[in-house]
Write a protein that holds these residues in place. Structure first.
Motif, PDB file in Angstrom:
ATOM      1  N   PHE A  35      51.751 -38.151  85.319  1.00  0.00           N
ATOM      2  CA  PHE A  35      51.530 -36.765  85.682  1.00  0.00           C
ATOM      3  C   PHE A  35      52.792 -35.983  85.355  1.00  0.00           C
ATOM      4  O   PHE A  35      53.894 -36.370  85.751  1.00  0.00           O
ATOM      5  CB  PHE A  35      51.233 -36.700  87.182  1.00  0.00           C
ATOM      6  CG  PHE A  35      50.910 -35.335  87.693  1.00  0.00           C
ATOM      7  CD1 PHE A  35      49.612 -34.840  87.635  1.00  0.00           C
ATOM      8  CD2 PHE A  35      51.898 -34.537  88.257  1.00  0.00           C
ATOM      9  CE1 PHE A  35      49.306 -33.584  88.126  1.00  0.00           C
ATOM     10  CE2 PHE A  35      51.592 -33.280  88.739  1.00  0.00           C
ATOM     11  CZ  PHE A  35      50.294 -32.803  88.682  1.00  0.00           C
ATOM     12  N   VAL A  36      52.645 -34.906  84.603  1.00  0.00           N
ATOM     13  CA  VAL A  36      53.831 -34.164  84.185  1.00  0.00           C
ATOM     14  C   VAL A  36      53.817 -32.762  84.793  1.00  0.00           C
ATOM     15  O   VAL A  36      52.810 -32.064  84.744  1.00  0.00           O
ATOM     16  CB  VAL A  36      53.917 -34.077  82.646  1.00  0.00           C
ATOM     17  CG1 VAL A  36      55.058 -33.148  82.232  1.00  0.00           C
ATOM     18  CG2 VAL A  36      54.143 -35.460  82.048  1.00  0.00           C
ATOM     19  N   ILE A  37      54.957 -32.406  85.391  1.00  0.00           N
ATOM     20  CA  ILE A  37      55.138 -31.041  85.874  1.00  0.00           C
ATOM     21  C   ILE A  37      55.940 -30.313  84.813  1.00  0.00           C
ATOM     22  O   ILE A  37      57.039 -30.723  84.468  1.00  0.00           O
ATOM     23  CB  ILE A  37      55.936 -31.015  87.190  1.00  0.00           C
ATOM     24  CG1 ILE A  37      55.215 -31.822  88.262  1.00  0.00           C
ATOM     25  CG2 ILE A  37      56.168 -29.587  87.654  1.00  0.00           C
ATOM     26  CD1 ILE A  37      56.041 -32.032  89.524  1.00  0.00           C
ATOM     27  N   LEU A  38      55.354 -29.232  84.270  1.00  0.00           N
ATOM     28  CA  LEU A  38      56.123 -28.534  83.251  1.00  0.00           C
ATOM     29  C   LEU A  38      56.152 -27.055  83.529  1.00  0.00           C
ATOM     30  O   LEU A  38      55.468 -26.536  84.404  1.00  0.00           O
ATOM     31  CB  LEU A  38      55.605 -28.862  81.860  1.00  0.00           C
ATOM     32  CG  LEU A  38      54.118 -28.733  81.556  1.00  0.00           C
ATOM     33  CD1 LEU A  38      53.830 -27.338  81.073  1.00  0.00           C
ATOM     34  CD2 LEU A  38      53.737 -29.740  80.502  1.00  0.00           C
ATOM     35  N   GLY A  39      56.967 -26.386  82.753  1.00  0.00           N
ATOM     36  CA  GLY A  39      57.156 -24.966  82.971  1.00  0.00           C
ATOM     37  C   GLY A  39      58.440 -24.556  82.299  1.00  0.00           C
ATOM     38  O   GLY A  39      59.261 -25.396  81.943  1.00  0.00           O
ATOM     39  N   GLY A  40      58.614 -23.257  82.101  1.00  0.00           N
ATOM     40  CA  GLY A  40      59.811 -22.771  81.429  1.00  0.00           C
ATOM     41  C   GLY A  40      61.027 -22.952  82.319  1.00  0.00           C
ATOM     42  O   GLY A  40      60.919 -23.372  83.468  1.00  0.00           O
ATOM     43  N   SER A  41      62.199 -22.628  81.751  1.00  0.00           N
ATOM     44  CA  SER A  41      63.417 -22.706  82.545  1.00  0.00           C
ATOM     45  C   SER A  41      63.304 -21.747  83.726  1.00  0.00           C
ATOM     46  O   SER A  41      62.823 -20.637  83.575  1.00  0.00           O
ATOM     47  CB  SER A  41      64.621 -22.316  81.689  1.00  0.00           C
ATOM     48  OG  SER A  41      64.680 -23.141  80.564  1.00  0.00           O
ATOM     49  N   GLY A  42      63.712 -22.221  84.885  1.00  0.00           N
ATOM     50  CA  GLY A  42      63.701 -21.355  86.059  1.00  0.00           C
ATOM     51  C   GLY A  42      62.359 -21.257  86.744  1.00  0.00           C
ATOM     52  O   GLY A  42      62.194 -20.490  87.685  1.00  0.00           O
ATOM     53  N   SER A  43      61.362 -22.049  86.290  1.00  0.00           N
ATOM     54  CA  SER A  43      60.051 -21.952  86.915  1.00  0.00           C
ATOM     55  C   SER A  43      59.998 -22.775  88.199  1.00  0.00           C
ATOM     56  O   SER A  43      59.043 -22.697  88.950  1.00  0.00           O
ATOM     57  CB  SER A  43      58.969 -22.421  85.954  1.00  0.00           C
ATOM     58  OG  SER A  43      59.213 -23.753  85.569  1.00  0.00           O
ATOM     59  N   GLY A  44      61.021 -23.590  88.436  1.00  0.00           N
ATOM     60  CA  GLY A  44      61.077 -24.319  89.704  1.00  0.00           C
ATOM     61  C   GLY A  44      60.499 -25.716  89.642  1.00  0.00           C
ATOM     62  O   GLY A  44      60.198 -26.303  90.674  1.00  0.00           O
TER      63      GLY A  44
END
Lengths: 258, 362
Positions: A35-44
């Protein structure tokens, strides 16, 4: 095999000093999946992971790990939950004054009543799993960054956890080392049925290992996509999600430059 | 090559209009000469339209554009607007990228100056919070120490011995040097009886100062571990950093400090003896003198300080280490804070000891 949730994050709100970073998010991680949590920089995304392993206290909500809420747990109950998880930190966080073997031995010494030789054997086997058995006597400072991360995975697996959390496994690694780490993750997930929760924004890695992803977004302070990364790339109707998976500049930046 | 003409400004008032004529090069260097004058000319005529004629500007860079934007952005009544004319097209496109109104400086946020009483209150709150952290730390450390005493097999002795080496063995040279020299000095002023140096009060202070380095080292070590997420790693293994890092260091300091004191006593007496020998006083006479002046009580009075100093220095070093923030300078700050706090605490506790010894007539 029907999907059985092993982690449930419910009505979860977190942030720093009154600054809400994510609001009322809900998701589940199924047993045995990567399971991968992703998001841009600063998305937490790293912050979310640190909440899931009990390092930070959320503003509201619960994180159930195998049925028990880590947020409200204390003392022995908390330790019982922590024994089910292993964590690899972004920098490896190996103890610098100990050899690789001593690093892996540490959780075994603290939690088991095995004798010295048995602990040695178990620790050696963990190092073997990540291909570092020849380096057991080395200090962390004597091996490369990729090896440090593998050693950190070995240490995280010392007590045979059911869930492994990895914070930015490919950060600072060259593409080949990073790909090797992906293979290691897949091998461990498939052969040992370990559930992986990985924080990353490395696209190649995501496609290689992820069964399912969630994508965090700092504008909406929530989850803007959930599912198979390749499907999201091709079919998501959210422009942000499509841009992310296609590695394009964000829509509003393009509008400004046009 | 002819020197590039500097920027120049001239102004005239015609038909209730003010006209500013800029000429020459408007670049980051030359505009300093005309910008204030231009602003002053603008401010001096707040109620008439102003025309800025730039037809004789030969060159204009980002700095020049900034000056023009500054002149355009000043808030003025609608009948007294500022306009720029005659700018060469290539410079006009630069200027057009900025909307002068949008570039208006946001009104300076007037930070409300706190009332003195409020300031004092806030400072007190911060001190109070720091005290609470320290009290909590003392509590955690005491309970961890108690746990260690009642479960000695759970102490990580390997770490303790390793720290003993750092605190004790590695401190020998500096402790030896200082106490040897002090022994010599005191013997020279030999009016000052050995009692003064004596196995007594100052030795513990001296050794305390020389193991301050250990306190700073603890702070730096634990601070680095925090920055490297090693403390997080311990926490998520369910292992308490206080039990793991603080207890081992305090035990090591507790074991080493009295030994260092005795070592310093001996070396100090050696220094004194050497001095006396140089005065042709036989060593037996010197030792006899020492023996008659210094008794076990003096020795114990010095040694009684040792464990307290050890706990203070090691404890404050560890606390500052655990409090380390993130960033490159954080570890250095923690080490400095450890030394400063330890010195203050040493002086305070020494004062208490002096008072108690005075009462007990030691």
């Amino acid at each position: 095999m029907p999907a059985e949730p092993i982690i449930r994050v419910e009505h979860f709100t977190a942030g720093y000093e009154g600054n809400v970073l994510m609001r009322d998010i809900n998701f589940t991680v199924n047993r045995g999946e990567v399971f991968v949590i992703l998001g841009g920089s600063g998305s937490g995304k790293s912050t979310l992971m640190k909440h899931m392993i009990g390092l930070y206290e959320p503003m509201a909500g619960a994180v159930y790990i195998d049925g028990d809420d880590i947020v409200t747990s204390e003392g022995d109950a908390r330790r019982a939950i922590l024994k089910k998880i292993g964590v690899m930190y972004q920098s490896g966080a190996l103890f610098g004054s100990m050899t690789l073997l001593e690093n892996v031995r540490l959780p075994l010494e603290e939690y088991t009543s095995l004798d010295d030789d048995a602990i040695d054997l178990v620790a050696q086997m963990k190092l073997k799993l990540v291909g570092l058995d020849a380096f057991s006597g080395h200090m962390p400072s004597e091996i490369s960054g990729g090896m440090q991360k593998r050693a950190a995975i070995a240490r995280a697996m010392a007590l045979d956890p059911t869930i492994l959390f990895l914070d930015e496994p490919s950060a600072g690694l060259d593409p080949i080392t990073s790909a090797e780490l992906d293979l290691l993750i897949l091998r461990l997930a498939r052969s040992l049925h370990i559930t992986f929760v990985i924080v990353t924004h490395e696209l190649a890695s995501i496609y290689a290992v992820a069964d399912r992803v969630i994508m965090l977004d700092k504008r909406t302070k929530g989850i803007i996509a959930e599912g198979d990364p390749k499907v999201l790339r091709d079919t998501s109707d959210n422009p942000w999600v499509r841009q992310f998976f296609r590695r394009e500049a964000a829509p509003d930046t393009i509008a400004e430059t046009a | 090559m002819a020197p590039s003409p500097a920027a120049s400004l001239s102004l005239s008032d015609v038909d209730g209009k003010r006209e500013l004529r800029l000429a020459g090069r408007l670049d980051s260097y030359s505009i300093a000469g005309v910008w204030p004058d231009a602003r002053a000319a603008l401010d001096a005529a707040p109620n008439v339209p102003v025309l800025i004629d730039t037809s004789r500007v030969e060159y204009c860079d980002g700095g020049g554009i900034a000056m023009l934007v500054d002149l355009l952005r000043q808030p003025r009544p609608p009948e007294a607007q500022v306009s720029v004319v005659g700018l060469k097209p290539q410079f006009q496109t630069l200027l057009d990228q900025f909307d002068p109104v949008a570039m208006r400086a946001p009104p300076k946020e007037h930070e409300e100056r706190l009332h003195t009483v409020a300031e004092i209150g806030r400072a007190a709150l911060i001190v109070g919070r720091d005290m609470r952290v320290q009290v909590a730390f003392i509590g955690e450390t005491s309970s961890a120490l108690w746990f260690a005493i009642t479960h000695p097999h759970r102490i990580r002795w390997k770490d303790v011995w390793y720290t003993c080496e750092q605190v004790g063995v590695n401190a020998l040279p500096i402790v030896a040097l200082i106490s040897f020299l002090l022994g010599i000095i005191l013997a020279f002023q030999s009016a000052v009886p050995m009692k003064q140096f004596g196995a007594e009060i100052f030795v513990a202070d001296l050794v305390g100062l020389s193991i301050l380095r250990s306190g700073a080292a603890f702070a730096a070590e634990i601070g680095t571990m925090k920055v490297n997420e090693e403390l997080n790693a311990l926490t998520t293994m369910g292992l308490d950093p206080v039990r793991f890092l603080v207890v081992t260091r305090i035990i090591a300091a507790l074991l080493m400090m009295p030994l260092l004191c005795i070592f310093a006593d001996l070396i100090g007496i050696l220094g004194g003896a050497l001095t006396m020998i140089s005065f042709n006083i036989p060593i037996s006479a010197f030792l006899h003198e020492v023996d008659s002046l210094v008794d076990v009580k003096d020795l114990l009075a010095g040694l009684a300080k040792a464990p307290v100093f050890a706990i203070l220095i090691a404890g404050i070093g560890c606390l500052r280490g655990l409090q380390t923030q993130t960033g490159a300078s954080a570890v250095g700050i923690s080490a400095t804070r450890a030394v400063v706090s330890a010195i203050i605490l040493l002086v305070v506790v020494d004062g208490i000891y002096a008072f108690v010894y005075y009462l007990l007539d030691i």
